[in-house]
Write an enzyme that holds these catalytic residues in place. Structure first.
Site, mmCIF file in Angstrom:
data_model
loop_
_atom_site.group_PDB
_atom_site.id
_atom_site.type_symbol
_atom_site.label_atom_id
_atom_site.label_comp_id
_atom_site.label_asym_id
_atom_site.label_seq_id
_atom_site.Cartn_x
_atom_site.Cartn_y
_atom_site.Cartn_z
ATOM 1 N N SER A 1 33.313 -5.174 7.541
ATOM 2 C CA SER A 1 32.083 -5.806 8.010
ATOM 3 C C SER A 1 32.352 -7.248 8.393
ATOM 4 O O SER A 1 33.159 -7.924 7.746
ATOM 5 C CB SER A 1 31.014 -5.759 6.907
ATOM 6 O OG SER A 1 29.926 -6.603 7.230
ATOM 7 N N SER B 1 18.965 -3.539 4.558
ATOM 8 C CA SER B 1 19.523 -2.486 3.700
ATOM 9 C C SER B 1 19.128 -1.101 4.197
ATOM 10 O O SER B 1 19.971 -0.195 4.281
ATOM 11 C CB SER B 1 19.078 -2.685 2.256
ATOM 12 O OG SER B 1 17.664 -2.678 2.146
ATOM 13 N N ASP C 1 10.640 1.339 4.778
ATOM 14 C CA ASP C 1 11.707 0.746 5.581
ATOM 15 C C ASP C 1 12.496 1.807 6.347
ATOM 16 O O ASP C 1 12.805 1.647 7.532
ATOM 17 C CB ASP C 1 12.653 -0.052 4.683
ATOM 18 C CG ASP C 1 11.941 -1.157 3.926
ATOM 19 O OD1 ASP C 1 10.817 -1.507 4.315
ATOM 20 O OD2 ASP C 1 12.504 -1.651 2.932
ATOM 21 N N THR D 1 0.814 -1.220 0.000
ATOM 22 C CA THR D 1 0.000 0.000 0.000
ATOM 23 C C THR D 1 0.844 1.264 0.000
ATOM 24 O O THR D 1 0.335 2.334 -0.341
ATOM 25 C CB THR D 1 -0.921 0.030 1.232
ATOM 26 O OG1 THR D 1 -0.120 -0.078 2.415
ATOM 27 C CG2 THR D 1 -1.930 -1.100 1.203
ATOM 28 N N ASP D 2 2.117 1.174 0.361
ATOM 29 C CA ASP D 2 2.918 2.386 0.538
ATOM 30 C C ASP D 2 3.069 3.168 -0.757
ATOM 31 O O ASP D 2 2.902 4.392 -0.781
ATOM 32 C CB ASP D 2 4.286 2.056 1.152
ATOM 33 C CG ASP D 2 5.079 1.025 0.368
ATOM 34 O OD1 ASP D 2 4.471 0.202 -0.328
ATOM 35 O OD2 ASP D 2 6.325 1.046 0.469
ATOM 36 N N GLY E 1 12.234 -10.285 5.979
ATOM 37 C CA GLY E 1 11.426 -9.098 5.730
ATOM 38 C C GLY E 1 11.686 -7.956 6.680
ATOM 39 O O GLY E 1 10.804 -7.128 6.922
ATOM 40 N N GLU F 1 19.194 4.479 -2.084
ATOM 41 C CA GLU F 1 18.860 3.148 -2.588
ATOM 42 C C GLU F 1 18.327 3.205 -4.017
ATOM 43 O O GLU F 1 18.667 2.369 -4.855
ATOM 44 C CB GLU F 1 17.847 2.476 -1.658
ATOM 45 C CG GLU F 1 17.662 1.004 -1.934
ATOM 46 C CD GLU F 1 17.122 0.234 -0.738
ATOM 47 O OE1 GLU F 1 16.633 -0.884 -0.937
ATOM 48 O OE2 GLU F 1 17.217 0.740 0.402
#
Length: 403
Positions: free
Chosen positions: A72, A132, A199, A40-41, A128, A187
């Site tokens: 990392s 990132s 996110d 929906t976003d 989920g 991104e």
């Protein structure tokens, strides 16, 4: 990032082991879970989201030679580059997310020089939770700690002043949204993934024991308490390619449906209008629109149930969301459907649905108080019996946003 358990001392140890001195700054950004509001976003819709206690941690210190060096625990080779050259390195694609943020900061006039940084995280892959976005947010906050800056609507502004203990003031609501947009641009433009804002907003705006209700038309965030219930994630254990193609196909069908219905977005479409003008749409456009229009309504009703402390009714909207995703959006899988079926059979489960974009991955489950251990045993045992795949349910705590 790595799926091992991580803490701030671990990232400090990594930094000291690699760079041979103690870092000056530490930041961390949480992963997120989509509680309700699937796809929906980008339709200017409504989403209910959580920040959870799985993090990306960054330890950092400035350096004076104009270089940036990144290390990392999830990847064997460090990445080093000049501050004047943000180029992709096929040998270190994980660093693109950090470089993208640095590139966006530079475009906005933020001044920074070289630094060393260690990255360590415990956000599990495929669940989920968007490692990132957490990495992008943590990078932006790390640079703010190293080289303080303010972020206005058009670019850098007067930097904040440090307090007596050398701490920076927390970001305000307006500036948090600007940071989220910057990370999304990193991104979209540098990494090349056409993600929405969900996110990044979730990682920045999280509040412990609260659900975020995000309005993507007006870019506002409200927070309502959810106390006494448990959130558990069940990863299907089935690897899948994401799915840029499937995501883009869903998005294109939603946008095409809105245009044919004469609406700016599906947020403006009521169920009656969609039914009356169904003949204008292809079958696939109708299916996608039917899900999104219904899902936005489910979020509205779920928000009301949460405010009325009716968690059992809230859970029913989660089950309905999954059924709609399965039958209309068609972004579920046999494994996700089985996980929801097994969850529904447990008496302590209030609601369950796929989380994230779908096409594999994980389910999010809402449990009544003190039912978590029984539920996790039930899911692990029955899922392995049915699929042969070992399942390790993940108990999540709802936490504050990035700091």
């Amino acid at each position: 990032m790595s799926s091992r358990t991580v803490s701030i001392p671990d990232v400090q140890t990594l930094f000291k082991r690699h760079f041979s001195y103690t870092p000056t700054h530490l930041v961390r950004a949480p992963g997120r879970l989509e509680l309700l509001g699937n796809h929906t976003d980008y339709n200017e819709g409504l989403v209910m989201s959580l920040a959870v206690n799985k993090y990306i941690n960054i330890a950092s210190s400035p350096r004076t030679d104009g270089k940036i060096e990144l290390v990392s625990t999830s990847f064997p080779n460090p990445e080093k580059f000049w501050i004047s050259e943000f180029k992709k390195n096929p040998a270190a694609p994980w660093a693109d997310y950090l470089k993208g943020v640095l590139d966006q900061l530079r475009k906005r006039g933020v001044n920074f020089s070289g630094f060393n940084a260690a990255v360590h995280g415990d956000i599990p892959m495929g669940a989920g939770m968007s490692s990132s976005a957490a990495l992008e947010v943590a990078t932006a906050l790390a640079v703010r700690q190293l080289f303080p800056f303010g972020l206005g609507e058009t670019g850098a502004t007067v930097p904040p002043k440090r307090g007596r203990s050398h701490e920076l003031p927390p970001l305000g609501v307006v500036e948090k949204m600007r940071f989220a947009k910057l990370c999304q641009a990193a991104e979209n433009q540098f990494v090349g993934v056409q993600s929405g804002l969900l996110d990044q907003i979730s990682s920045l705006f999280g509040k412990a024991w609260h659900v975020m209700s995000i309005d993507f038309r007006f870019l506002t965030v409200e927070q309502d308490p959810m106390i006494g219930e448990t959130v558990i994630v069940c990863n299907s254990g089935v690897k899948h390619e994401l799915v840029g193609g499937e995501y883009n196909e869903l998005r294109q069908n939603c946008e095409s449906a809105a245009r044919k219905l004469g609406a700016k977005s599906l947020r403006s479409v009521e169920p009656k209008l969609l039914a009356a003008k169904r003949s204008l749409l292809t079958q696939r456009e109708f299916e996608c629109a039917h899900h999104v229009v219904g899902e936005i309504q489910r979020v509205v009703f779920a928000e009301r149930a949460l405010r009325e402390d009716d968690h059992r009714q809230f859970g029913q909207f989660m089950f309905q969301s999954h059924e709609s995703s399965r039958d209309f959006l068609k972004n579920s899988t046999a494994e996700l459907d089985l996980l929801v079926e097994l969850a529904r059979a447990h008496p302590g489960c209030l609601g369950a649905r796929l989380t994230g974009g779908g096409f594999g991955g994980a389910t999010i489950n809402l449990l009544a108080h003190h039912q978590d251990e029984s539920f996790m045993n039930h899911m692990a045992t029955n899922y392995e019996q049915r699929t042969g795949i070992k399942l390790k349910p993940l108990l999540c705590q709802i936490v504050d946003g990035a700091a």
